[in-house]
Design an enzyme around this catalytic site. Structure first.
Site, short mmCIF file in Angstrom:
data_model
loop_
_atom_site.label_atom_id
_atom_site.label_comp_id
_atom_site.label_asym_id
_atom_site.label_seq_id
_atom_site.Cartn_x
_atom_site.Cartn_y
_atom_site.Cartn_z
NE ARG A 48 -2.59 0.89 3.61
CZ ARG A 48 -3.36 1.31 4.63
NH1 ARG A 48 -4.61 1.59 4.42
NH2 ARG A 48 -2.86 1.41 5.84
CB ILE A 74 -5.98 4.48 0.71
CG1 ILE A 74 -5.58 3.25 -0.11
CG2 ILE A 74 -5.23 4.49 2.04
CD1 ILE A 74 -4.11 3.28 -0.58
CB SER A 75 -9.59 0.19 1.40
OG SER A 75 -10.57 0.62 0.51
CB ALA A 76 -8.49 -0.88 6.47
#
Lengths: 85, 162
Positions: A48, A74-76
């Protein structure tokens, strides 16, 4: 000399980041969130940190959403893992 | 729960995928690794089309995708993703990474038979339900609720109005 030291420092930071990402992936496997071998491989290959602004990169391996600017997030990692199966 | 999780997007090599909401491009790059793995022959590669409505974010995503080496498998489009991307429709999989008030009709129309659409549906700024829609071969729709999620609101024509 200073240049050599700072280069070494960056390599060290990079390897720490890589280790952190690996640890996070292993946690997601242990928790049963990541189960499919090809999904595990894909998430391993795309850390990430490369998709974060500089000020957020040190939090890359934290399993939470993070701001990416423009009021967006931004997603986990567990969240993307859940979508991919 | 676990068995449902395992079924979420079911990506396969060769799939054509539409993502609504590129963000910084991380989802798209990871999906590219699944539908177009580096070790598979290029002729078998699928493609990810990802639409981002915020221009600055679309540029950030494009830069990140290029740097990560997925520029040949991911296309970033700066437009209203709530309308989908009809130019390359239909898609095997559609995922929406923002919370919608309801399933945008154009997205459903751009889904192939047997295709899967994953979308958070519910109120903005609170929790939403992650809805999985399968367009079955006989034209019928199967809808499943995969549980609670929290996403930024979908904007654009079929998004939330503020």
């Amino acid at each position: 000399m200073l240049k050599a030291y700072s280069a070494l420092f960056f390599i060290w930071c990079y390897s720490l980041e890589k280790q952190d990402w690996e640890r996070l992936i292993n946690n997601l496997i242990r928790e049963g969130v990541l189960r499919t071998p090809k999904v595990i491989k894909a998430m391993r290959s795309v850390p990430r940190t490369n998709f974060l602004t500089k000020d957020m990169q040190s939090y890359s391996a934290a399993d939470t959403p993070l701001p990416v600017g423009f009021g967006q997030t931004i997603s986990a990692p567990h969240s993307l893992a859940f979508w991919l199966g | 729960m676990v068995s449902i999780m395992n079924e979420a997007l079911q990506l396969e090599v060769g799939h054509k995928v539409l993502e609504v909401g590129a963000g910084s491009g991380w989802h798209a790059a990871t999906i590219a690794e699944l539908i177009a793995p580096s070790e598979a022959p290029r002729s078998e590669w699928g493609h990810v089309y990802t639409v981002e409505i915020i221009q600055g974010l679309a540029e950030f995503a494009r830069k990140n995708i290029m740097k990560a080496g997925y520029g040949d498998r991911v296309t970033i489009i700066c437009s209203d993703g709530s309308l989908g991307y009809p130019e390359k429709a239909p898609y095997d999989r559609i995922l929406v990474t923002a919370a919608a008030p309801e399933v945008p009709k154009p997205l459903f129309e751009q889904l192939k038979p047997c295709g899967i659409l994953l979308i958070p549906v519910g109120s903005p700024h609170l929790f939403q339900s992650l809805i999985k829609i399968t367009k079955q071969a006989n034209g019928k729709i199967r809808e499943e609720n995969l549980g609670g999620v929290a996403f930024v609101p979908l904007t654009g024509q079929y998004g939330h109005k503020f």
